[in-house]
Design a protein around this motif. Structure first.
Motif, PDB file in Angstrom:
ATOM      1  N   ASP A  93       1.538   2.540 -12.660  1.00  0.00           N
ATOM      2  CA  ASP A  93       2.045   1.191 -12.456  1.00  0.00           C
ATOM      3  C   ASP A  93       2.978   1.060 -11.264  1.00  0.00           C
ATOM      4  N   SER A  94       3.822   2.072 -11.060  1.00  0.00           N
ATOM      5  CA  SER A  94       4.860   1.931 -10.034  1.00  0.00           C
ATOM      6  C   SER A  94       5.171   3.266  -9.379  1.00  0.00           C
ATOM      7  N   ILE A 130       2.246  -0.387  -4.536  1.00  0.00           N
ATOM      8  CA  ILE A 130       2.885  -0.272  -5.855  1.00  0.00           C
ATOM      9  C   ILE A 130       4.267   0.369  -5.749  1.00  0.00           C
ATOM     10  N   ILE A 133       5.793   2.149 -18.958  1.00  0.00           N
ATOM     11  CA  ILE A 133       4.846   2.291 -17.841  1.00  0.00           C
ATOM     12  C   ILE A 133       4.666   3.753 -17.454  1.00  0.00           C
ATOM     13  N   TYR A 173       4.696   6.030 -14.037  1.00  0.00           N
ATOM     14  CA  TYR A 173       5.308   5.805 -12.727  1.00  0.00           C
ATOM     15  C   TYR A 173       5.671   7.114 -12.026  1.00  0.00           C
TER      16      TYR A 173
END
Length: 259
Positions: A3-4, A29, A72, A74
């Motif tokens: 996600d990040s 991202i 998330i 990440y």
């Protein structure tokens, strides 16, 4: 999916090595995590995430990212890294990672994080293991996490202002969380050659002091390992028994099960 991609940064608004080393699809991202007083310097050229005024220093920054990313998958990377791919049959031992490499890393890491709570990249200038990845090993500077599998941040302590990443990994190992670390892909960094970041306040005395704190905190897994000249003084080096730390946690869990 990943996600990040977070890059904590301080004093390097004009020298974002890690961000510039990423392909556009990963930059999309990515957020540079910055102090409020530097936000205007960064936002002209980079996507940023501004920390609360109360968050100071790299340890509290890592903690803030950790506690706000529990849902998330990440990455977290230092801001002065370049990324490499080993090429054992090539003319050179490694080359810079390209966009296809990152596609592969993100896809495979996403799968790994369904089973492993955390992992990362191995240091790119270490001798090759001749394996694509390793488990229960050192990881610093570049990490990935599945927040849904991690313990709550309140279950860890965040008392070191340097070597905080070593402390975090050892605590996760002690709690029975294994890691998976890329060796085919790695990071390269100049620890003392880049202005900004922790270099703005990091001293040898502070490094050595935190190494002593690590030894006090993890006496079975961290010990002194000689000295070397660095930064105009003497660095007291440490040895970390990463795998033993994780394996001991598994023996402890087995003993609890048996008894």
């Amino acid at each position: 999916m990943i996600d990040s991609f977070f890059i904590p940064s301080l004093g390097r608004h004009n020298n974002q090595i890690s961000f510039q080393s990423l392909p556009p699809k990963v930059q999309d991202i990515t957020q540079i995590v910055v102090q409020p007083h530097e936000a205007d310097l960064y936002k002209k050229n980079y996507p940023i995430l501004v920390l609360p005024e109360s968050i100071k220093g790299i340890t509290e920054t890592r903690r803030w990212i950790y506690m706000n990313s529990m849902d998330i998958k990440y990455f977290v990377a230092d801001d002065d890294l370049k990324f490499s791919c080993r090429t054992p049959n090539g003319e050179k031992s490694k080359r810079p990672m390209n966009s296809d490499d990152w596609d592969y890393v993100l896809e495979q890491t996403d799968k790994w994080l369904d089973e492993f709570a955390f992992g990362g990249f191995r240091q790119g200038n270490l001798p090759p293991s001749n394996k694509e990845y390793l488990e229960s090993v050192a990881v610093t500077c570049l990490y990935f996490f599945n927040g849904k599998l991690l313990p709550d941040e309140s279950e860890l302590d965040w008392d070191l202002n340097l070597a905080e990443d070593i402390s975090m990994v050892l605590q996760l190992f002690q709690k029975g969380y294994n890691n998976k670390v890329w060796d085919k892909f790695g990071y390269l960094s100049d620890f003392v050659g880049t202005e900004g970041g922790c270099a703005e306040w990091r001293t040898l005395d502070l490094i050595n002091e935190n190494h002593q704190k690590l030894i006090n905190k993890f006496p079975n897994y961290v010990s002194w390992n000689g000295e070397r000249e660095m930064m105009g003084g003497i660095l007291k080096k440490i040895k970390v028994r990463w795998k033993k730390c994780y394996l001991d946690s598994q023996r402890g869990n087995l003993n609890k099960f048996i008894t």
